[in-house]
Structures are given as C-alpha cells and as structure tokens.
Design a protein around this motif. Structure first.
Motif, PDB file in Angstrom:
ATOM      1  N   ALA A 135      92.865  50.467 -41.915  1.00  0.00           N
ATOM      2  CA  ALA A 135      92.740  50.400 -43.374  1.00  0.00           C
ATOM      3  C   ALA A 135      93.173  49.025 -43.869  1.00  0.00           C
ATOM      4  N   ALA A 136      92.374  48.445 -44.755  1.00  0.00           N
ATOM      5  CA  ALA A 136      92.655  47.146 -45.387  1.00  0.00           C
ATOM      6  C   ALA A 136      92.811  46.023 -44.366  1.00  0.00           C
ATOM      7  N   ALA A 137      92.131  46.126 -43.246  1.00  0.00           N
ATOM      8  CA  ALA A 137      92.209  45.080 -42.226  1.00  0.00           C
ATOM      9  C   ALA A 137      91.761  43.740 -42.799  1.00  0.00           C
ATOM     10  N   THR A 138      92.491  42.704 -42.496  1.00  0.00           N
ATOM     11  CA  THR A 138      92.233  41.312 -42.898  1.00  0.00           C
ATOM     12  C   THR A 138      92.223  41.115 -44.409  1.00  0.00           C
ATOM     13  N   GLY A 139      92.757  42.054 -45.171  1.00  0.00           N
ATOM     14  CA  GLY A 139      92.717  41.945 -46.629  1.00  0.00           C
ATOM     15  C   GLY A 139      93.455  40.724 -47.155  1.00  0.00           C
ATOM     16  N   HIS A 140      92.832  40.015 -48.073  1.00  0.00           N
ATOM     17  CA  HIS A 140      93.396  38.787 -48.631  1.00  0.00           C
ATOM     18  C   HIS A 140      94.149  39.018 -49.932  1.00  0.00           C
ATOM     19  N   GLY A 141      93.866  40.077 -50.652  1.00  0.00           N
ATOM     20  CA  GLY A 141      94.507  40.324 -51.942  1.00  0.00           C
ATOM     21  C   GLY A 141      94.174  41.706 -52.445  1.00  0.00           C
ATOM     22  N   GLY A 142      94.621  41.995 -53.674  1.00  0.00           N
ATOM     23  CA  GLY A 142      94.368  43.294 -54.254  1.00  0.00           C
ATOM     24  C   GLY A 142      95.375  44.333 -53.806  1.00  0.00           C
ATOM     25  N   LEU A 143      95.135  45.575 -54.217  1.00  0.00           N
ATOM     26  CA  LEU A 143      96.022  46.704 -53.912  1.00  0.00           C
ATOM     27  C   LEU A 143      95.211  47.849 -53.325  1.00  0.00           C
ATOM     28  N   VAL A 144      95.664  48.357 -52.183  1.00  0.00           N
ATOM     29  CA  VAL A 144      95.052  49.528 -51.559  1.00  0.00           C
ATOM     30  C   VAL A 144      96.085  50.644 -51.547  1.00  0.00           C
ATOM     31  N   VAL A 145      95.750  51.767 -52.158  1.00  0.00           N
ATOM     32  CA  VAL A 145      96.655  52.919 -52.241  1.00  0.00           C
ATOM     33  C   VAL A 145      96.040  54.069 -51.467  1.00  0.00           C
ATOM     34  N   GLY A 160      97.450  38.962 -47.377  1.00  0.00           N
ATOM     35  CA  GLY A 160      97.850  38.888 -48.771  1.00  0.00           C
ATOM     36  C   GLY A 160      97.659  40.167 -49.543  1.00  0.00           C
ATOM     37  N   VAL A 161      96.986  41.143 -48.953  1.00  0.00           N
ATOM     38  CA  VAL A 161      96.767  42.424 -49.617  1.00  0.00           C
ATOM     39  C   VAL A 161      98.079  43.201 -49.690  1.00  0.00           C
ATOM     40  N   ASP A 162      98.214  44.036 -50.716  1.00  0.00           N
ATOM     41  CA  ASP A 162      99.314  44.983 -50.828  1.00  0.00           C
ATOM     42  C   ASP A 162      98.783  46.374 -50.493  1.00  0.00           C
ATOM     43  N   ILE A 163      99.513  47.092 -49.644  1.00  0.00           N
ATOM     44  CA  ILE A 163      99.101  48.426 -49.206  1.00  0.00           C
ATOM     45  C   ILE A 163     100.254  49.391 -49.453  1.00  0.00           C
ATOM     46  N   GLN A 178      99.936  38.552 -41.744  1.00  0.00           N
ATOM     47  CA  GLN A 178     100.311  37.196 -42.115  1.00  0.00           C
ATOM     48  C   GLN A 178     100.956  37.097 -43.490  1.00  0.00           C
ATOM     49  N   ALA A 179     100.469  37.856 -44.455  1.00  0.00           N
ATOM     50  CA  ALA A 179     101.008  37.805 -45.815  1.00  0.00           C
ATOM     51  C   ALA A 179     100.687  39.118 -46.514  1.00  0.00           C
ATOM     52  N   GLY A 180     101.409  39.378 -47.616  1.00  0.00           N
ATOM     53  CA  GLY A 180     101.226  40.616 -48.351  1.00  0.00           C
ATOM     54  C   GLY A 180     102.382  41.569 -48.092  1.00  0.00           C
ATOM     55  N   ARG A 181     102.256  42.796 -48.635  1.00  0.00           N
ATOM     56  CA  ARG A 181     103.303  43.801 -48.509  1.00  0.00           C
ATOM     57  C   ARG A 181     102.699  45.124 -48.061  1.00  0.00           C
ATOM     58  N   LEU A 182     103.355  45.788 -47.099  1.00  0.00           N
ATOM     59  CA  LEU A 182     102.957  47.113 -46.637  1.00  0.00           C
ATOM     60  C   LEU A 182     104.095  48.075 -46.943  1.00  0.00           C
ATOM     61  N   VAL A 183     103.804  49.097 -47.746  1.00  0.00           N
ATOM     62  CA  VAL A 183     104.806  50.099 -48.128  1.00  0.00           C
ATOM     63  C   VAL A 183     104.399  51.433 -47.512  1.00  0.00           C
ATOM     64  N   VAL A 184     105.325  52.046 -46.779  1.00  0.00           N
ATOM     65  CA  VAL A 184     105.064  53.323 -46.116  1.00  0.00           C
ATOM     66  C   VAL A 184     106.102  54.327 -46.599  1.00  0.00           C
ATOM     67  N   CYS A 185     105.658  55.352 -47.296  1.00  0.00           N
ATOM     68  CA  CYS A 185     106.583  56.336 -47.838  1.00  0.00           C
ATOM     69  C   CYS A 185     106.939  57.415 -46.818  1.00  0.00           C
ATOM     70  N   GLY A 186     106.208  57.453 -45.713  1.00  0.00           N
ATOM     71  CA  GLY A 186     106.510  58.375 -44.633  1.00  0.00           C
ATOM     72  C   GLY A 186     107.063  57.638 -43.435  1.00  0.00           C
ATOM     73  N   ASP A 187     106.553  57.968 -42.240  1.00  0.00           N
ATOM     74  CA  ASP A 187     107.014  57.368 -40.993  1.00  0.00           C
ATOM     75  C   ASP A 187     106.002  56.351 -40.476  1.00  0.00           C
ATOM     76  N   ALA A 188     106.459  55.523 -39.527  1.00  0.00           N
ATOM     77  CA  ALA A 188     105.590  54.527 -38.890  1.00  0.00           C
ATOM     78  C   ALA A 188     105.564  54.757 -37.388  1.00  0.00           C
TER      79      ALA A 188
END
Length: 261
Positions: A135-145, A160-163, A178-188
C-alpha cells in the motif's frame, strides 16, 4: 446512473490526437454549479471498461463529485486523477486502485488489493476496509488512510507520503522508506523499517522485529504533536502517548570498508 460511451474515450489517430472528454449526452458536472458539487455523477462499473471510467474521472472538472458503483474487485480503478474532485467507490477493488493519485480525494468503501495508491503524489486516498500488500508504495506525498489492516510491505520505498493504518501491518513494511510518516494503530510484522532512511514510524501495538538499521527512538513533544495531527487528519481519536517511535540509526548511510568481502 451514467452509462459512458466508450467511443468518446477511444484513442484518436496518431495524426490528430485528442484528449479524453466526457460523453456529450452526459457531461461531467460543472464546477460552477452548486448543485453539481452536492449531487455526484454516478457510474455503474458493471459491464463497463475500467479505462473508459478512468478517462471520465481523469477529465472531470474541479469541485465535482463522482460515485463508482459495483467495482467487483476490478483492477486499476480511479487511477491518475489530477483534478480536485471527490470520488467514492462503493465496493471492493483489485490491484493498484487510486494509483498515481495527484489531487482530490478517493474513498473506497471496501477492501483494496495490491498496490493501493502506488506512487501517490498528493491528495487523499481512504479505504474503509483492509488493504493488501505494498500500500502506498513509492508515494511522494498526500495522505493514505486504511481503516483496517494492511498487508506486507506497506509503505515500501515511501518518499514523503503519510500513511495511517487503523489496524496492523505485515512484514517488511517501510522497507527502504526515505521520507514521510507511517502510523500504525495496531501491530507491525517482521523487519519493520528495514534499511530505512528518514521516514518516521509510529506504532501503538507490538513490533515483531525491526529491520536493519531501524531502532526505537524517543518520543519528544514535537513527535507527539506531529502524531496527533496525523491521527486527527485520519479521523481517529487514539492517544499519541500510547505510541512508540521508530526510525533510522543512520549506520547504513556510508560505506564501511569493514563490511567489504
């Protein structure tokens, strides 16, 4: 319900190329019309070529709304959108939905297959169910929920994408991120953040294992504030203080002769 005329979107001869345009019998809503901004143009994807539907939304005017019905797991739905439009897809989609997204918003009321929002540049993509791998592979920007879970390699090579994932993510997520933020509300899963660069990862649950050069880092006030903003943007009310932060140890940035054979 709009039935699109495929002849309106057929490729033009090489000598006289023409950009895709809406069918004359059912034009896309005008951004100057207040009613168009409220009432979406509804397309039934059952029995229609995905390329024709994509051409319609790609040619849509700004500030219009589109509703795509009965996607039935088809691939490449709503790709390459470059207008400030709002697209809602009611049902499950296959591979590469909302890929190469540039502007506007796509909401998928269902699950998504491999490569959701691949190479997203800006805008917003929201899946109310689960998403498969990459999901959101190589994303440069924007928000994926993603309200549900995401499969392996979520955010691979993100630039640079936010997930924000409401559930858990699979193995090798944020690999070479490389850049951006990944937020996981569960487990990894295993090998989180392997070979990571400067992406920030926030996980509320447990991490099965960290990948090469990925370490846990302290949560300072700026990180709590950043995470709070991302959670609000994703429509969530999780407590930022319940998360841990992970990022690069910066030991793989330079060649080390001791590692040579």
């Amino acid at each position: 319900m709009v039935t699109l005329d495929s002849t309106q979107y057929a490729a033009a001869p090489a000598a006289a190329p023409a950009a895709p345009r809406a069918a004359a019998s059912s034009p896309a809503p005008s951004s100057s019309s207040a009613a168009a901004a409220v009432s979406p143009t509804t397309i039934d994807l059952a029995g229609q070529d995905v390329r024709v539907v994509n051409a319609a939304v790609q040619a849509a005017e700004d500030v219009t709304r589109w509703s795509i019905q009965h996607p039935a797991g088809k691939h490449n739905v709503a790709v390459g959108i470059s207008s400030a439009i709002d697209v809602t897809i009611d049902g499950h989609v296959g591979y590469y939905a909302a890929g190469m997204h540039q502007r506007g918003a796509v909401t998928i009321n269902g699950n998504a297959g491999v490569g959701l929002a691949e190479n997203i540049m800006s805008g917003r993509v929201h899946v109310t169910g689960d998403a498969s791998q990459s999901a959101a592979a190589t994303g440069h920007g924007g928000l994926v929920v993603i309200d549900g879970n995401a499969g392996a390699r979520c955010g691979i090579s993100m630039k640079g994408v936010d997930i924000v994932v409401g559930g858990s993510i699979g193995h090798m997520s944020a690999f070479m991120a490389q850049a951006g933020r990944l937020v996981v509300c569960g487990d990894a899963g295993e090998a989180l953040g392997d070979s990571i660069y400067e992406t920030r990862i926030y996980v509320q649950g447990t991490v099965e294992s960290l990948g090469a050069d990925c370490i846990e880092k302290p949560m300072r006030e700026e990180h709590l504030a950043e995470l709070a903003e991302l959670l609000v943007a994703a429509g969530r009310d999780d407590d930022p203080a319940a998360f841990k932060r992970y990022g690069s140890a910066r030991k793989l940035y330079h060649f080390n002769v001791d590692n040579a054979y």
